[in-house]
Design a protein around this motif. Sequence first.
Motif, mmCIF file in Angstrom:
data_model
loop_
_atom_site.group_PDB
_atom_site.id
_atom_site.type_symbol
_atom_site.label_atom_id
_atom_site.label_comp_id
_atom_site.label_asym_id
_atom_site.label_seq_id
_atom_site.Cartn_x
_atom_site.Cartn_y
_atom_site.Cartn_z
ATOM 1 N N LEU A 216 -3.184 1.281 7.408
ATOM 2 C CA LEU A 216 -3.167 -0.169 7.200
ATOM 3 C C LEU A 216 -3.566 -0.913 8.472
ATOM 4 O O LEU A 216 -4.282 -1.916 8.428
ATOM 5 N N ALA A 217 -3.110 -0.388 9.622
ATOM 6 C CA ALA A 217 -3.479 -1.026 10.886
ATOM 7 C C ALA A 217 -4.992 -0.937 11.090
ATOM 8 O O ALA A 217 -5.624 -1.900 11.549
ATOM 9 N N GLY A 220 -6.622 -3.535 8.898
ATOM 10 C CA GLY A 220 -6.419 -4.879 9.448
ATOM 11 C C GLY A 220 -7.355 -5.125 10.618
ATOM 12 O O GLY A 220 -7.978 -6.182 10.734
ATOM 13 N N GLN A 221 -7.484 -4.109 11.472
ATOM 14 C CA GLN A 221 -8.364 -4.235 12.636
ATOM 15 C C GLN A 221 -9.820 -4.413 12.186
ATOM 16 O O GLN A 221 -10.570 -5.178 12.785
ATOM 17 N N PHE A 223 -10.918 -5.896 9.469
ATOM 18 C CA PHE A 223 -11.071 -7.293 9.040
ATOM 19 C C PHE A 223 -11.224 -8.217 10.228
ATOM 20 O O PHE A 223 -12.124 -9.042 10.295
ATOM 21 N N PHE A 224 -10.273 -8.085 11.154
ATOM 22 C CA PHE A 224 -10.224 -8.932 12.336
ATOM 23 C C PHE A 224 -11.520 -8.789 13.129
ATOM 24 O O PHE A 224 -12.169 -9.764 13.493
ATOM 25 N N ASN A 383 -2.224 -13.286 9.991
ATOM 26 C CA ASN A 383 -1.376 -12.532 9.069
ATOM 27 C C ASN A 383 -1.225 -13.164 7.693
ATOM 28 O O ASN A 383 -0.883 -12.492 6.727
ATOM 29 N N PRO A 387 -5.564 -12.670 5.206
ATOM 30 C CA PRO A 387 -5.456 -11.838 4.004
ATOM 31 C C PRO A 387 -5.544 -12.631 2.697
ATOM 32 O O PRO A 387 -6.191 -12.171 1.743
ATOM 33 N N ILE A 433 -5.929 -5.210 0.570
ATOM 34 C CA ILE A 433 -5.476 -6.439 1.249
ATOM 35 C C ILE A 433 -4.008 -6.733 0.912
ATOM 36 O O ILE A 433 -3.232 -7.125 1.782
ATOM 37 N N ILE A 436 -1.976 -4.498 3.099
ATOM 38 C CA ILE A 436 -1.990 -4.941 4.505
ATOM 39 C C ILE A 436 -1.056 -6.140 4.665
ATOM 40 O O ILE A 436 -0.242 -6.212 5.581
ATOM 41 N N PHE A 437 -1.166 -7.073 3.721
ATOM 42 C CA PHE A 437 -0.360 -8.296 3.783
ATOM 43 C C PHE A 437 1.136 -7.957 3.748
ATOM 44 O O PHE A 437 1.911 -8.436 4.580
ATOM 45 N N ILE A 440 2.010 -6.244 7.215
ATOM 46 C CA ILE A 440 2.082 -7.030 8.460
ATOM 47 C C ILE A 440 3.119 -8.137 8.403
ATOM 48 O O ILE A 440 3.647 -8.547 9.413
#
Length: 446
Positions: A216-217, A220-221, A223-224, A383, A387, A433, A436-437, A440
């Motif tokens: 998941l991290a 997230g990375q 996306f960012f 965060n 998402p 997503i 992830i949401f 986080i």
Amino acid sequence: MSNRAQFATKLGVIAATVGSAVGLGNIWRFPYMAGENGGGAFLIIYICCVLVLGIPLMCAEFAIGRKAQTNAGRALKVLAPKSAWHIIGYIGILASTLILGYYMVISGWVVEYIYQAIKGELFAESAAEITNNFNTFKTDVFRPLVWVGALLVINYLIISRGVTKGIEKASNIMMPLLFLILLVFCGYSLTLPGALEGLNYLFNPDFSKIDGSVILAAMGQAFFSLSIGLGILITYGSYFKRNVNLPKTGLTVSLLDVLVAILAGIMIFPITASFGISPTQGPDLIFVTLPNVFKQMFMADMWAILFFVFAGVAALTSTISLFEVAIAYISEEFKLSRKKASFTIMLIVAVLSILSSLSFSVLSEIKLFDMNFFDLFDYFSANILLPVGGFLLSIYVGWVMKKKDFKAELGETSTLLYRLILFSIRFIAPVAIVFIFLSITGIFKF
Ligand code: PFF
């Protein structure tokens, strides 16, 4: 032919979009995440996330922008009139502006360090003093804001010149410079005695460290780092000419972004290993750990200047893209000249930046949801808004947008690739997503 601004060349499209993707996230977040979470094993998972989730969602945003030929706020009013889907654009405008509220402050710290390195003031005697200097600077009321002001002016000078003469031209100059500095630095790092140990930390695959939260991290990375879900790619997509192939552009941008993240690790870890300092992540890595290491290097000042110029350029091309979302919106919706629109958004970001910079000094006690302004802007944008925006985007393009329109936007693409991209947008992205949401925000721990 529309008379809207367009990026003049395909190279300009890549330079500007890679400029947005490559930012501080590549320098202080990715290398450490990879090092701590299984090295090569993390890298493989990260690249899978980029291919399976990142590129399809980039295509989704580009397609909306290019089809609608307008800013992020209006794009979905054009494509899905009389519906509420345009909320995706508003979320993007809000998120990118809030991100600027803290990203500009950190970019300002980078400029202070360029200044100190040039003046030869960066290297205090002891490690404790270097940490102390950073904390004293950060908690100063005025000094960090002077640099935010300088950066606002630089951003203004570039963006107010427009898409082709401003953003594209600046990216065409800055991105090659960024790669050049990175390669010179990597070349040097690899000659150091700790090169192997550093590379080992970054690449040695350790699959035992991979679990749900690491995956998941990594997502997230991705996306960012690819600047997804902020309306940036919708806005930039609206400046792409019809001959720009979207999947190819997404692939090229993603690969270059991953390459910079890996090269940043190749630059940093051999140095920290060689001088016996353990790597960290976040602001401390670049403002405390690295000055401590540079200090011990031959021609310390030169390496420090090169490094902070590199970080500054990476940050600047990202802030330009974050600004462009709101500037394109208000200039088109309120019929303002580019200069006036740029000035207005800069003022808003100035206020947000003041709030977040002062979170380290006079406003440190002011908390909302138990967070100071700096943390709040970061948390709420990355965060929550990111998402939610990404989720709605995947639902709209996957389930609501006419398939033939989406396919037409992708350009010349094999049916297989089109199906894979659509499959990811419809099924994989929304589910990923949501996970992830939940992870986080701590609603659910995996
Ligand atoms: N992609 C850039 C980075 O990795 O630094 C810019 C950016 C995008 C910053 C999204 C922050 C963010 F939430």
